[in-house]
Design an enzyme around this catalytic site. Structure first.
Site, PDB file in Angstrom:
ATOM      1  N   GLY A 169      41.058  53.560 -10.585  1.00 12.50           N
ATOM      2  CA  GLY A 169      39.789  53.127 -11.152  1.00 12.50           C
ATOM      3  C   GLY A 169      38.642  54.252 -11.584  1.00 12.50           C
ATOM      4  N   THR A 227      21.550  55.326 -17.187  1.00  9.16           N
ATOM      5  CA  THR A 227      20.397  54.360 -16.857  1.00  9.16           C
ATOM      6  C   THR A 227      21.085  53.125 -15.829  1.00  9.16           C
ATOM      7  OG1 THR A 227      20.646  53.236 -18.900  1.00  9.16           O
ATOM      8  CG2 THR A 227      19.106  54.675 -18.588  1.00  9.16           C
ATOM      9  N   VAL A 269      21.709  59.151  -9.929  1.00 12.96           N
ATOM     10  CA  VAL A 269      22.621  60.031  -9.210  1.00 12.96           C
ATOM     11  C   VAL A 269      23.294  60.649 -10.441  1.00 12.96           C
ATOM     12  CG1 VAL A 269      24.256  59.924  -7.576  1.00 12.96           C
ATOM     13  CG2 VAL A 269      22.829  58.076  -7.634  1.00 12.96           C
ATOM     14  N   ASP A 303      32.254  47.329  -6.659  1.00 12.38           N
ATOM     15  CA  ASP A 303      31.062  47.231  -7.528  1.00 12.38           C
ATOM     16  C   ASP A 303      30.806  46.030  -8.328  1.00 12.38           C
ATOM     17  OD1 ASP A 303      30.806  50.115  -7.195  1.00 12.38           O
ATOM     18  OD2 ASP A 303      31.118  50.590  -9.282  1.00 12.38           O
ATOM     19  N   VAL A 346      12.235  55.405 -23.009  1.00 13.04           N
ATOM     20  CA  VAL A 346      13.315  55.765 -24.196  1.00 13.04           C
ATOM     21  C   VAL A 346      13.394  54.457 -24.972  1.00 13.04           C
ATOM     22  CG1 VAL A 346      15.491  56.290 -25.026  1.00 13.04           C
ATOM     23  CG2 VAL A 346      14.583  57.641 -23.027  1.00 13.04           C
ATOM     24  N   HIS A 390      27.268  76.915  17.600  1.00 12.35           N
ATOM     25  CA  HIS A 390      26.395  77.972  16.969  1.00 12.35           C
ATOM     26  C   HIS A 390      27.436  78.898  16.202  1.00 12.35           C
ATOM     27  CE1 HIS A 390      22.896  80.582  16.065  1.00 12.35           C
ATOM     28  NE2 HIS A 390      23.708  81.387  16.434  1.00 12.35           N
TER      29      HIS A 390
HETATM   30  P1  FAD Z   1      36.573  50.842 -10.066  1.00 15.73           P
HETATM   31  O1  FAD Z   1      36.632  52.107  -9.304  1.00 15.73           O
HETATM   32  O2  FAD Z   1      35.693  50.663 -11.138  1.00 15.73           O
HETATM   33  O3  FAD Z   1      38.002  50.055 -10.333  1.00 15.73           O
HETATM   34  C1  FAD Z   1      38.380  49.014 -11.028  1.00 15.73           C
HETATM   35  C2  FAD Z   1      39.358  49.143 -11.619  1.00 15.73           C
HETATM   36  O4  FAD Z   1      39.619  47.616 -12.007  1.00 15.73           O
HETATM   37  C3  FAD Z   1      39.536  49.919 -13.024  1.00 15.73           C
HETATM   38  O5  FAD Z   1      40.505  50.884 -12.805  1.00 15.73           O
HETATM   39  C4  FAD Z   1      39.681  49.038 -14.011  1.00 15.73           C
HETATM   40  O6  FAD Z   1      40.555  49.439 -15.040  1.00 15.73           O
HETATM   41  C5  FAD Z   1      40.569  48.062 -13.269  1.00 15.73           C
HETATM   42  N1  FAD Z   1      40.398  46.668 -13.926  1.00 15.73           N
HETATM   43  C6  FAD Z   1      39.233  46.051 -14.129  1.00 15.73           C
HETATM   44  N2  FAD Z   1      39.170  44.745 -14.757  1.00 15.73           N
HETATM   45  C7  FAD Z   1      40.777  44.422 -14.784  1.00 15.73           C
HETATM   46  C8  FAD Z   1      41.756  43.455 -15.167  1.00 15.73           C
HETATM   47  N3  FAD Z   1      41.428  42.422 -15.667  1.00 15.73           N
HETATM   48  N4  FAD Z   1      42.984  43.755 -15.149  1.00 15.73           N
HETATM   49  C9  FAD Z   1      43.711  44.955 -14.676  1.00 15.73           C
HETATM   50  N5  FAD Z   1      42.852  45.862 -14.152  1.00 15.73           N
HETATM   51  C10 FAD Z   1      41.365  45.654 -14.251  1.00 15.73           C
HETATM   52  N6  FAD Z   1      30.727  56.693  -5.605  1.00 15.73           N
HETATM   53  C11 FAD Z   1      30.822  57.513  -4.602  1.00 15.73           C
HETATM   54  O7  FAD Z   1      30.759  56.796  -3.473  1.00 15.73           O
HETATM   55  N7  FAD Z   1      30.831  58.896  -4.630  1.00 15.73           N
HETATM   56  C12 FAD Z   1      30.600  59.301  -5.721  1.00 15.73           C
HETATM   57  O8  FAD Z   1      30.704  60.607  -5.929  1.00 15.73           O
HETATM   58  C13 FAD Z   1      30.597  59.070  -7.082  1.00 15.73           C
HETATM   59  N8  FAD Z   1      30.528  59.409  -8.166  1.00 15.73           N
HETATM   60  C14 FAD Z   1      30.742  58.705  -9.220  1.00 15.73           C
HETATM   61  C15 FAD Z   1      30.556  59.635 -10.626  1.00 15.73           C
HETATM   62  C16 FAD Z   1      30.505  59.003 -11.542  1.00 15.73           C
HETATM   63  C17 FAD Z   1      30.287  59.569 -13.008  1.00 15.73           C
HETATM   64  C18 FAD Z   1      30.602  57.418 -11.824  1.00 15.73           C
HETATM   65  C19 FAD Z   1      30.794  56.588 -13.129  1.00 15.73           C
HETATM   66  C20 FAD Z   1      30.702  56.733 -10.591  1.00 15.73           C
HETATM   67  C21 FAD Z   1      30.857  57.365  -9.145  1.00 15.73           C
HETATM   68  N9  FAD Z   1      30.842  56.768  -8.014  1.00 15.73           N
HETATM   69  C22 FAD Z   1      30.729  57.266  -6.834  1.00 15.73           C
HETATM   70  C23 FAD Z   1      30.773  55.422  -8.239  1.00 15.73           C
HETATM   71  C24 FAD Z   1      32.152  54.913  -7.747  1.00 15.73           C
HETATM   72  O9  FAD Z   1      33.140  55.472  -8.666  1.00 15.73           O
HETATM   73  C25 FAD Z   1      32.279  53.491  -7.694  1.00 15.73           C
HETATM   74  O10 FAD Z   1      31.442  52.709  -6.795  1.00 15.73           O
HETATM   75  C26 FAD Z   1      33.651  52.826  -7.206  1.00 15.73           C
HETATM   76  O11 FAD Z   1      34.614  53.410  -8.106  1.00 15.73           O
HETATM   77  C27 FAD Z   1      33.733  51.443  -7.435  1.00 15.73           C
HETATM   78  O12 FAD Z   1      35.088  50.924  -6.789  1.00 15.73           O
HETATM   79  P2  FAD Z   1      35.856  49.443  -7.238  1.00 15.73           P
HETATM   80  O13 FAD Z   1      37.091  49.474  -6.678  1.00 15.73           O
HETATM   81  O14 FAD Z   1      34.860  48.460  -7.093  1.00 15.73           O
HETATM   82  O15 FAD Z   1      35.837  49.758  -8.809  1.00 15.73           O
HETATM   83  P1  NAI Z   2      21.155  55.074 -11.232  1.00 16.46           P
HETATM   84  O1  NAI Z   2      20.802  53.498 -10.979  1.00 16.46           O
HETATM   85  O2  NAI Z   2      21.129  55.893 -10.077  1.00 16.46           O
HETATM   86  O3  NAI Z   2      19.959  55.712 -11.886  1.00 16.46           O
HETATM   87  C1  NAI Z   2      19.525  55.265 -13.202  1.00 16.46           C
HETATM   88  C2  NAI Z   2      17.933  55.952 -13.619  1.00 16.46           C
HETATM   89  O4  NAI Z   2      17.696  55.488 -14.896  1.00 16.46           O
HETATM   90  C3  NAI Z   2      16.965  55.298 -12.511  1.00 16.46           C
HETATM   91  O5  NAI Z   2      16.195  56.239 -12.418  1.00 16.46           O
HETATM   92  C4  NAI Z   2      16.233  54.412 -13.623  1.00 16.46           C
HETATM   93  O6  NAI Z   2      14.815  54.493 -13.222  1.00 16.46           O
HETATM   94  C5  NAI Z   2      16.311  55.046 -14.913  1.00 16.46           C
HETATM   95  N1  NAI Z   2      16.311  54.511 -16.202  1.00 16.46           N
HETATM   96  C6  NAI Z   2      16.571  53.050 -16.430  1.00 16.46           C
HETATM   97  N2  NAI Z   2      16.112  52.848 -17.562  1.00 16.46           N
HETATM   98  C7  NAI Z   2      15.792  53.864 -18.189  1.00 16.46           C
HETATM   99  C8  NAI Z   2      15.052  53.980 -19.225  1.00 16.46           C
HETATM  100  N3  NAI Z   2      14.898  53.031 -20.536  1.00 16.46           N
HETATM  101  N4  NAI Z   2      14.513  55.082 -19.770  1.00 16.46           N
HETATM  102  C9  NAI Z   2      14.595  56.100 -18.999  1.00 16.46           C
HETATM  103  N5  NAI Z   2      15.080  55.937 -17.640  1.00 16.46           N
HETATM  104  C10 NAI Z   2      15.507  54.803 -17.260  1.00 16.46           C
HETATM  105  O7  NAI Z   2      22.168  54.832 -12.228  1.00 16.46           O
HETATM  106  P2  NAI Z   2      23.408  55.773 -12.696  1.00 16.46           P
HETATM  107  O8  NAI Z   2      22.831  57.514 -12.179  1.00 16.46           O
HETATM  108  O9  NAI Z   2      23.720  55.823 -14.092  1.00 16.46           O
HETATM  109  O10 NAI Z   2      24.472  55.656 -11.274  1.00 16.46           O
HETATM  110  C11 NAI Z   2      25.167  54.301 -11.667  1.00 16.46           C
HETATM  111  C12 NAI Z   2      25.979  54.123 -10.263  1.00 16.46           C
HETATM  112  O11 NAI Z   2      26.796  55.051 -10.075  1.00 16.46           O
HETATM  113  C13 NAI Z   2      24.790  54.499  -9.099  1.00 16.46           C
HETATM  114  O12 NAI Z   2      24.705  53.147  -8.567  1.00 16.46           O
HETATM  115  C14 NAI Z   2      25.649  55.216  -8.147  1.00 16.46           C
HETATM  116  O13 NAI Z   2      25.631  54.524  -6.832  1.00 16.46           O
HETATM  117  C15 NAI Z   2      26.812  55.352  -8.627  1.00 16.46           C
HETATM  118  N6  NAI Z   2      27.160  56.818  -8.518  1.00 16.46           N
HETATM  119  C16 NAI Z   2      27.205  57.462  -7.255  1.00 16.46           C
HETATM  120  C17 NAI Z   2      27.510  58.712  -7.168  1.00 16.46           C
HETATM  121  C18 NAI Z   2      27.365  59.501  -5.672  1.00 16.46           C
HETATM  122  O14 NAI Z   2      27.444  58.605  -4.831  1.00 16.46           O
HETATM  123  N7  NAI Z   2      27.431  60.692  -5.896  1.00 16.46           N
HETATM  124  C19 NAI Z   2      27.558  59.714  -8.109  1.00 16.46           C
HETATM  125  C20 NAI Z   2      27.264  58.984  -9.477  1.00 16.46           C
HETATM  126  C21 NAI Z   2      27.484  57.667  -9.670  1.00 16.46           C
END
Ligand code: FAD
Ligand code: NAI
Length: 462
Positions: free
Chosen positions: A40, A267, A179, A309, A233, A441
């Site tokens: 995913g 965002t 984040v 998600d 923005v 420690h």
């Molecule tokens: P996803 O991981 O989105 O997986 C869904 C899968 O379903 C995808 O592979 C997609 O191709 C497949 N799919 C969808 N529809 C279909 C269909 N109709 N048929 C077949 N396949 C399908 N979370 C953390 O906890 N820690 C982090 O450090 C973190 N870092 C992140 C960094 C970034 C840049 C991003 C974008 C997200 C990050 N997240 C992090 C969030 C995390 O990736 C998601 O919360 C998590 O992947 C959600 O898992 P999920 O199984 O719900 O869906």
């Molecule tokens: P986010 O919801 O964390 O942050 C989005 C930010 O954009 C907010 O601060 C918001 O106020 C701002 N924003 C929204 N509209 C705007 C605009 N028009 N102009 C300027 N600022 C604006 O979303 P983000 O960072 O895209 O992450 C998405 C999801 O991915 C999060 O829900 C997070 O849980 C997950 N994620 C988790 C990570 C982790 O657990 N370490 C790492 C990366 C992603």
């Protein structure tokens, strides 16, 4: 037509964990995935690649800033971007292949292709229709769009494009101080880009403890990130190599423009349900496009469940995993459980930021009586030795019972330290319970104990 006990759509942390648990519980299981690899968003374009780049760029930062002080002399390393990308790809590959191995080990069929649900009890993948007693949707999320901002994944990118840029940009504008913006903004700032973060609100990381927000922003500023706060923005204008970001300051409506080589739009993300055929099934959705589920993760269509998600709650891999295990137990006739009050959140910048449970702001609003115990990493021997004294541990407890209500950490290994508090909260522990537990420690976790002591008679090393 193949027949299964369960078909899971999506192989992210929600889907693949659910599939493994279903198989472990004796159910004949298949998982549909349209990507070329399993895992995913998290493994392919999220958690894993971003953490690889955070690690590599942090190593560079250590070499540039702390090596000489420890007596490690010599030229600092320079960035070989191609190799850094290869390292990131290799990390992804090891993880996605790991899931493939686990699927084989647990005899889970990977149905390759995009799935849809023509009716309850049936999943269509390509031209084939499969039968399933239970269907679990784990289709994840995708980046939310922003009006006036057209993403090309080259100059104006989402996190996906930001993880595979052709080179380190000179100037990067990040829209959104959440984040993704702060993690990936940190990566490129450490690698030498001039990074400006434009945020709509007046504080970074909305919803986080106020004190942490301020300390975190100050720390990131010291590391060279620039912030434009309270800025909406309006639009971006991009050529093949450059972009302009137009924004309005909310306080006075004044209009401004920033130049960038790369603009990262961060965002927020939205549920991904395209092509599943949910409308035709009449599935109940929330106004935000999330699939609505009951307490057992079942949707409004009997026999179809949803996790991760694509439903409400924090968009975190471990939240999706927990729901995956719980939903598997439900369909196997057991009782799945997720404690939504104890889901940690971690930001993997340096220092790391971690939280669990309530913030002070939430408790104030609820009119609840609480006490706070705080301890700075400056008083922690291990942190001082490792140039990691910035930050603190803050534990919030119920004023009467001393029961832990929340914790907020900014500092070294915060993402690991938080779990001691998660376990304590799961057991309904008090700060005194934590404070009376012997901590080795010198470890960073002594700072957690000291913060717990600070909820009572006071910390020792402050
Ligand atoms: P996803 O991981 O989105 O997986 C869904 C899968 O379903 C995808 O592979 C997609 O191709 C497949 N799919 C969808 N529809 C279909 C269909 N109709 N048929 C077949 N396949 C399908 N979370 C953390 O906890 N820690 C982090 O450090 C973190 N870092 C992140 C960094 C970034 C840049 C991003 C974008 C997200 C990050 N997240 C992090 C969030 C995390 O990736 C998601 O919360 C998590 O992947 C959600 O898992 P999920 O199984 O719900 O869906
Ligand atoms: P986010 O919801 O964390 O942050 C989005 C930010 O954009 C907010 O601060 C918001 O106020 C701002 N924003 C929204 N509209 C705007 C605009 N028009 N102009 C300027 N600022 C604006 O979303 P983000 O960072 O895209 O992450 C998405 C999801 O991915 C999060 O829900 C997070 O849980 C997950 N994620 C988790 C990570 C982790 O657990 N370490 C790492 C990366 C992603």
């Amino acid at each position: 037509m193949a027949s299964y006990d369960v078909i899971i759509i999506g192989s992210g942390p929600g889907g693949y964990v659910c599939a493994i648990r279903c198989a472990q519980l004796g159910l004949k299981t298949a998982c549909v995935e349209g990507r070329d690899t399993l895992g995913g968003t998290c493994l392919n374009v999220g958690c894993i690649p971003s953490k690889a780049l955070l690690h590599a760029s942090h190593m560079l930062h250590e070499a540039e800033h702390n090596f000489a002080a420890m007596g490690l002399k010599g030229k600092s390393p320079s960035v070989d971007w191609k190799q850094m990308m290869a390292y990131k790809e290799d990390t992804i590959g090891q993880n996605t292949k790991g899931i493939e191995f686990l699927f084989k080990k647990n005899k889970i069929d990977w149905l390759k292709g995009w799935g849809s649900i023509p009716e309850a009890g049936r999943v269509k993948v390509g031209e084939e229709v499969h039968e399933a007693k239970h269907i679990i949707i784990a289709s994840g999320s995708e980046p939310a769009s922003l009006p006036g901002v057209e993403v090309d994944e080259k100059v104006v990118v989402t996190s996906t494009g930001a993880l595979e840029l052709g080179k380190v940009p000179k100037k990067m504008v990040v829209i959104g101080a959440g984040v993704i913006g702060l993690e990936l903004g940190s990566v490129y700032a450490r690698l030498g880009a001039e990074v400006t973060v434009v945020e709509f609100l007046d504080a970074i990381t909305p919803g986080m403890d106020g004190e942490i927000q301020k300390t975190f922003q100050r720390t990131l500023k010291k590391q060279g990130l620039n912030f434009v706060m309270g800025a909406a923005v309006q639009k971006t204008e991009a050529t093949k190599t450059k972009a302009k970001v137009h924004y309005k300051l909310r306080k006075d409506d004044s209009e401004h423009v920033l130049d960038a080589d790369v603009v990262l739009v961060a965002t927020g993300r939205k549920p991904f349900t395209e092509g599943l055929g949910l409308d035709a099934l009449g599935m109940k959705m929330s106004p935000r496009g999330q699939i609505e589920v009951n307490a057992t993760w079942e949707t409004s269509v009997p026999g179809i469940y949803a996790i991760g998600d694509v439903i409400a709650g924090p968009m975190l891999a471990h939240k999706a995993e927990d729901e995956g295990m719980a939903a598997a137990e439900q369909v196997a006739g057991k009782h799945g459980h997720v404690n939504y009050g104890v889901i940690p959140g971690v930001i993997y910048t340096h220092p790391e930021v971690a939280n669990v449970g309530h913030t002070e702001e939430e408790l104030k609003e609820a009119g609840r009586a609480y006490k706070v115990g705080k301890f700075s990493f400056m008083g922690n021997g291990r942190a001082k030795a490792n140039f990691a004294g910035d930050g603190f541990v803050k534990i919030i407890v119920d004023k009467e019972s001393d029961r832990i209500l929340g914790a907020h950490i900014i500092g070294p290994a915060a993402g690991d330290l938080i779990h001691e508090i998660c376990v304590a909260m799961e057991f309904g522990a008090s700060a005194e319970d934590l404070a009376m537990t012997c901590h080795a420690h010198p470890t960073y976790s002594e700072a957690v104990r000291e913060a717990a002591l600070a909820c009572g008679d006071g910390p020792i090393h402050m």
